[in-house]
Design an enzyme around this catalytic site. Structure first.
Site, PDB file in Angstrom:
ATOM      1  N   HIS A 123       5.966  -8.348 -39.078  1.00  0.00           N
ATOM      2  CA  HIS A 123       5.025  -7.252 -39.306  1.00  0.00           C
ATOM      3  C   HIS A 123       5.413  -6.034 -38.483  1.00  0.00           C
ATOM      4  CE1 HIS A 123       0.972  -5.301 -39.536  1.00  0.00           C
ATOM      5  NE2 HIS A 123       1.262  -4.979 -38.288  1.00  0.00           N
ATOM      6  N   GLU A 124       5.716  -6.240 -37.195  1.00  0.00           N
ATOM      7  CA  GLU A 124       6.057  -5.116 -36.324  1.00  0.00           C
ATOM      8  C   GLU A 124       7.382  -4.484 -36.733  1.00  0.00           C
ATOM      9  OE1 GLU A 124       3.923  -3.891 -34.394  1.00  0.00           O
ATOM     10  OE2 GLU A 124       2.490  -5.528 -34.534  1.00  0.00           O
ATOM     11  N   HIS A 127       6.833  -2.146 -39.572  1.00  0.00           N
ATOM     12  CA  HIS A 127       6.393  -0.814 -39.159  1.00  0.00           C
ATOM     13  C   HIS A 127       7.594   0.099 -38.910  1.00  0.00           C
ATOM     14  CE1 HIS A 127       2.087  -1.061 -38.838  1.00  0.00           C
ATOM     15  NE2 HIS A 127       2.104  -2.087 -38.003  1.00  0.00           N
ATOM     16  N   GLU A 186      -0.846  -0.709 -41.708  1.00  0.00           N
ATOM     17  CA  GLU A 186      -1.000  -2.124 -41.370  1.00  0.00           C
ATOM     18  C   GLU A 186      -0.822  -3.009 -42.597  1.00  0.00           C
ATOM     19  OE1 GLU A 186      -1.329  -3.534 -38.369  1.00  0.00           O
ATOM     20  OE2 GLU A 186      -1.058  -1.538 -37.536  1.00  0.00           O
TER      21      GLU A 186
END
Length: 262
Positions: A123-124, A127, A186
């Site tokens: 997920h990070e 980003h 997100e």
């Protein structure tokens, strides 16, 4: 209309034209006014500062574990990445432009296995790949520009009108642009991270278990429309909807021998 106001209006239009030309990896319209080198330099500077201000974990086993999961994730996206495990009780992690990843030790109490940790790191990394930091910085620049124009225009009608207009714009920007913008980031990072972890050989179904663990921690949270993050329920539902799409990637990774054992 005086020349100053006219100048700022023209500048705003020019920025909007530039903004309309950018899209995210998922096809969403984005704002990217900064160069990649500039963002990478900012990421490296922020990372160096964090390492100075926070305590780096001396737990060798946990550090190796986090590095192993991160390496399996970043191997499928390419580039050089630096990973640091910080002594921090919060269940959190982050990634910065320039290939910088930070994981808090508290996350290891919530991410119960390597696939759940991979869901967070993926997920990070999502980003970073989607250039969300660039988009946020650009949105802030655009917001400040808009507030300058409103300030100039409203000022012509007196101090009271100017103050009211600026207050309303500030609230409207926060609720209508910046907060939903972050929720969009997100959600996009969730979907990108799901695909990344699957390609790395981690079971994407564990992403749902991770967020169920997060939700079980409890604690007060603001209403979703006032939050920078989707609610746990929304997040879990979105992940469940996309898991069938990435399962073939996971199965292909397993057949190819990508079976992390961290």
């Amino acid at each position: 209309m005086n020349s100053k106001i006219k100048y700022w209006l023209v500048a705003c239009v020019a920025v909007v034209v530039v903004v309309g030309c950018a899209t995210s990896p998922t096809g969403r319209k984005t704002i990217k006014l900064m160069g990649a080198e500039q963002m990478n330099a900012m990421g490296a500077e922020a990372y160096a500062q964090i390492k100075q201000e926070q305590t780096i974990s001396k737990n060798a086993q946990a550090t190796r574990y986090v590095a192993c999961v991160a390496r399996s994730i970043t191997s499928v996206v390419g580039g050089e990445w630096e990973v640091t495990l910080f002594e921090d009780e919060s269940a959190n992690a982050f990634a910065l432009p320039g290939g910088k990843i930070g994981v808090h030790t508290g996350l290891l109490d919530v991410a119960k296995n390597q696939s759940q940790l991979a869901a967070v790191i993926g997920h990070e990394v999502g980003h970073v790949l989607a250039e969300h930091s660039n988009e946020r910085a650009s949105a802030s620049t655009l917001t400040n520009l808009g507030m300058t124009v409103v300030d100039a225009v409203a000022g012509a009608y007196g101090p009271a009108t100017q103050q009211t207009a600026m207050s309303l714009l500030g609230l409207g920007t926060q609720v209508g642009l910046l907060l939903p913008f972050s929720r969009a980031h997100e959600s996009e990072a969730d979907i990108m991270g799901l695909a990344i972890m699957a390609k790395g050989g981690f079971d994407p179904r564990e992403s749902v278990s991770l967020w169920q663990n997060m939700a079980s921690q409890g604690g007060g949270a603001p209403p979703e429309f006032m939050s920078t993050h989707p609610s746990h329920a929304t997040r879990i539902a979105d992940l469940q909807a996309h898991i069938p799409e990435v399962m073939p990637e996971y199965q292909a990774a397993q057949r190819a021998g990508r079976k992390p054992s961290c």
